[in-house]
Design an enzyme around this catalytic site. Structure first.
Site, PDB file in Angstrom:
ATOM      1  CB  SER A 164      28.713  37.118  38.299  1.00 37.44           C
ATOM      2  OG  SER A 164      28.326  38.410  37.914  1.00 37.44           O
ATOM      3  CG  ASP A 177      31.550  39.830  38.620  1.00 34.43           C
ATOM      4  OD1 ASP A 177      31.892  38.642  38.494  1.00 34.43           O
ATOM      5  OD2 ASP A 177      30.496  40.288  38.152  1.00 34.43           O
TER       6      ASP A 177
END
Length: 288
Positions: A46, A158
């Protein structure tokens, strides 16, 4: 370079996810550099992939700090009409293309891996080849808030769902010593979420905490910046978080030096040491 690598352990840095709290990664990088701690490879999840990618691409901590101090959420996404998410993250990809001096994994100054999640299989995917902007966009695509990112026909979101702190990835990439940076394992409760963005981010954080003991077991040392009072969406405190990252790294420099101290390797350990394994690779094509 190769001769020097033989004289000391290969050091891998694993940068965890945490949205705006990722600014603390900048301070960690600066303090490690200031103390001459080598970083031979990087893995990021991320926001960790965004900061780590910038460093691997050749940017200095000062240059990355400038990005952290000036970036806004509108730089990373725009509202969209979709059943898969509220925002389209094409702007994240465009931002990386514009700001990074290098945008291909093969050209980075040190090996770099970006962690994403294949939402259909639930498996971790580690990008180490092809387009960095596309990989970082996929790694940062927080479910529901951002629409998934299609890469070679696979739907990516993610990486925090499966690899909140990618210590195991750094190990697979060849690190003898793994230094992990955890920006999300602070004690509960945190400041009350104020919008869907912070609700989703905190949900990922809670999921990450459930596996934190396993994640930390993959690391030789974990750096934990003290930023528990900062909301995950609060970019206004970037400077404060960078300082927190510096302070957290400074506290563990003696431990890192001890880890890097030369150690004699016994005969049997040399005999049975297996080869390092590369992470799963995904060849990426630019989207039209």
């Amino acid at each position: 370079m190769a001769q020097n690598m033989e004289k000391r352990p290969v050091v891998g840095l694993a940068l965890g996810g945490g949205m705006a709290r990722g600014c603390a990664h900048v301070g960690v990088l600066r303090e490690l550099e200031r103390n001459g701690i080598p970083i031979d490879l990087l893995a990021g999840t991320s926001v960790g992939s965004l900061i780590g990618g910038a460093y691997a691409a050749g940017m200095t901590p000062d240059q990355i700090e400038n990005l952290a101090m000036t970036i806004s959420w509108s730089d990373l996404g725009r509202p969209t009409v979709s059943l898969l998410g509220f925002y389209n993250s094409e702007r994240t990809e465009d931002y990386v293309k514009k700001k990074f001096p290098i945008t291909e994994f093969e050209k980075t100054r040190i090996p770099f891996g970006a962690v994403a999640t294949d939402i259909q299989t639930g498996r971790m995917v580690v990008f180490t080849e092809g387009s960095m902007p596309l990989a970082i966009r996929a790694s940062c695509a927080m479910p529901v808030f951002y629409t998934p990112v299609m890469v070679n026909g696979r739907m990516m979101v993610d990486g925090g769902l499966v690899g909140h702190i990618p210590a195991s990835v750094a190990r697979m990439m060849g690190a003898d010593i793994v230094i992990a940076v955890d920006i999300n394992s602070q004690h509960l409760p945190i400041p009350q979420p104020t919008n869907l963005f912070t609700i989703m981010s905190q949900s990922l954080s809670v999921m990450g905490r459930s596996a934190v003991s396993y994640i930390h077991a993959d690391a030789d040392l974990v750096i934990r910046p003290q930023i528990e009072n900062v909301r995950p969406d609060d970019l206004s405190k970037a400077a404060e978080m960078i300082v927190a990252g510096e302070e957290a790294a400074r506290r563990v420099i003696p431990k890192i030096r001890r880890l890097l101290a030369p150690k004699k390797k016994g005969f049997f350990k040399r005999l049975f040491s297996g080869p390092r394994h590369d992470p799963r690779r995904v060849s990426m094509l630019e989207e039209d």
